[in-house]
Design a protein around this motif. Structure first.
Motif, PDB file in Angstrom:
ATOM      1  N   THR A   1      18.203  -7.853  -1.680  1.00  0.00           N
ATOM      2  CA  THR A   1      16.973  -8.520  -1.241  1.00  0.00           C
ATOM      3  C   THR A   1      16.122  -7.590  -0.391  1.00  0.00           C
ATOM      4  O   THR A   1      14.889  -7.542  -0.532  1.00  0.00           O
TER       5      THR A   1
ATOM      6  N   LEU B   1      17.729 -12.775  -3.861  1.00  0.00           N
ATOM      7  CA  LEU B   1      18.836 -13.172  -2.983  1.00  0.00           C
ATOM      8  C   LEU B   1      19.757 -14.177  -3.672  1.00  0.00           C
ATOM      9  O   LEU B   1      20.981 -13.998  -3.716  1.00  0.00           O
TER      10      LEU B   1
ATOM     11  N   GLU C   1      12.698 -13.490   5.207  1.00  0.00           N
ATOM     12  CA  GLU C   1      12.038 -14.068   4.028  1.00  0.00           C
ATOM     13  C   GLU C   1      11.520 -15.488   4.293  1.00  0.00           C
ATOM     14  O   GLU C   1      11.043 -16.154   3.378  1.00  0.00           O
TER      15      GLU C   1
ATOM     16  N   SER D   1      24.166  -8.900  -1.814  1.00  0.00           N
ATOM     17  CA  SER D   1      22.973  -9.711  -2.090  1.00  0.00           C
ATOM     18  C   SER D   1      21.929  -9.521  -0.990  1.00  0.00           C
ATOM     19  O   SER D   1      20.722  -9.495  -1.260  1.00  0.00           O
TER      20      SER D   1
ATOM     21  N   GLY E   1      11.800 -11.984  -3.207  1.00  0.00           N
ATOM     22  CA  GLY E   1      12.971 -11.744  -2.370  1.00  0.00           C
ATOM     23  C   GLY E   1      13.958 -12.893  -2.433  1.00  0.00           C
ATOM     24  O   GLY E   1      15.173 -12.690  -2.503  1.00  0.00           O
TER      25      GLY E   1
END
Length: 432
Positions: free
Chosen positions: A34, A9, A300, A30, A5
């Protein structure tokens, strides 16, 4: 931590920016990319849309369109010219007087309008021809105009301080406003010092002598414009109204003032409103997508990862603050201020408050001063582009004379970073 992830990103954001996608769309796309590697398609779309929508449900954000409208009214209402004349009375006779006038006028107009771009455009369009007529080099005029235009973002009222309040989870806007005065003024004085030394070495002329009666008239003409700062900030501190309510009062005051000055007609109002709506739309889209991206980064565990990484490199507060400043300086070169504040505040604020003991108010001012440098730095320096466009100058011709001004801004940034009492003196004085 989802390594895939994070990779998606970073790479997707860089890719979208590289191919010329606008920053707001690059941030949103973006974030979506992700989420697509972490969720199914439908939850990803719905979750991101929900985060963007709920992120804008803040009463404080209502102040932004009002302050933008107030800035548009000021830009069209003859306020810039009166502030310039006031600055001439105050500092025009000093060595390199017009350079000092440029800085002081930008500080005042930027503070009143809350927009560095509007300040660079309004002051640059008036001061540029005057400085050229007096023998100042065009690239120097643009350099001092562009860098000083950013000072108003620290001096209240300031839209970006409202954005930081939102990103930080509710730091007092009034306290942030109070904290911005000394750092903003220090930056302006540092730029004046550089401009004065340069003007002395180049033997630029002193400003013209203004007769006493004319000086008094110019001073009195500027008082109604300067009173906006007193009304807005004084009302907030005294508790008469909130920052959001103050922004609406600022609009009414600027509108009345523009009609008194006879610089705006009723027929001009629709165009002013259209410009305001366009600017507000851009800013709100940036805020919404940035809030969405901030949530994705939190999902994340990127803030925790960055925090652990910084603390593993050093436990020295001086070194950690220096590293954070270097990261923000780099970020400011490639990212506009609003998304940078919204994205990086949740990352760095927990580090500086829990690990270093910094006040969130102090860190907010550090961020603003830091990212101000990025506004006048290529390749994404919006104020730099505006200043060069107004003066019809190529950016590459302006960079060299801007270097001493960059150094001055960085020196002030370091002073503010490592001496918190300078920033916190005024807020503590008013009980924050």
């Amino acid at each position: 931590m989802d390594v895939l992830g994070i990779v998606v990103l970073v790479l997707s954001f860089v890719f979208f920016l590289t191919i010329g996608v606008p920053v707001a769309y690059s941030i949103g796309l973006s974030a979506l990319a992700t989420m697509l590697v972490s969720f199914d398609a439908l939850p990803a779309f719905s979750t991101l849309a929900q985060r963007m929508a709920t992120g804008l449900e803040s009463f404080s954000l209502l102040a932004i369109p009002f302050f933008i409208l107030a800035g548009q009214l000021m830009n069209s209402g003859g306020i810039a010219l009166r502030l310039i004349e006031f600055a001439k009375v105050m500092v025009g006779r000093l060595p390199g007087g017009l350079a000092f006038v440029n800085v002081m006028a930008n500080m005042l107009f930027g503070a009143i309008s809350g927009s560095a771009g509007a300040s660079a455009s309004a002051i640059g369009s008036i001061m540029g021809p005057q400085m050229k007529k007096s023998g100042y080099e065009d690239n120097f005029s643009v350099a001092i105009n562009v860098t000083s235009a950013t000072t108003g973002l620290a001096i209240p009222p300031s839209n970006i301080l409202i954005v930081y309040s939102l990103a930080s989870g509710g730091v007092s806007i009034a306290a942030l406003f109070m904290a911005g005065y000394v750092p903003g003024i220090l930056t302006g004085l540092a730029l004046m010092l550089v401009g004065g030394v340069y003007a002395y070495r180049k033997k630029y002329p002193l400003g013209e002598v203004i007769p006493f009666r004319a000086a008094v008239k110019k001073f009195l003409d500027a008082i109604p414009s300067l009173m906006l700062l007193v009304i807005v900030i004084g009302g907030i501190i005294a508790g008469y109204f909130t920052a959001t309510e103050a922004s609406a009062i600022a609009v009414v005051y600027c509108l009345v003032l523009a009609f008194i000055y006879k610089e705006i007609k009723v027929n001009d109002i629709p165009n002013i409103l259209i410009k305001t709506v366009k600017t507000t739309g851009i800013v709100m889209l940036l805020i919404a997508t940035s809030i969405g991206l901030s949530w994705v980064m939190s999902f994340e565990n990127i803030p925790q990862t960055v925090s652990n990484g910084l603390l593993s490199l050093s436990s020295n507060p001086f070194v950690i603050l220096l590293m954070i400043n270097l990261i923000l300086l780099f970020v400011g070169v490639f990212m506009d201020m609003t998304p940078a504040v919204l994205i990086f505040t949740p990352i760095f604020l927990p580090i500086v408050t829990s690990q270093l003991g910094l006040d969130p108010i102090h860190f907010g001012i550090i961020m603003i001063l830091n990212l101000n440098i990025g506004l006048c730095t290529p390749p994404v320096g919006s104020v730099l582009f505006i200043g060069c466009s107004v003066a019809n100058m190529k950016i590459q011709n302006v960079i060299k004379p801007m270097i001493p001004f960059y150094i001055a801004m960085i020196v002030v940034l370091m002073i503010i970073t490592f001496f918190p009492s300078i920033t916190m003196f005024v807020p503590h004085l008013f009980g924050f």
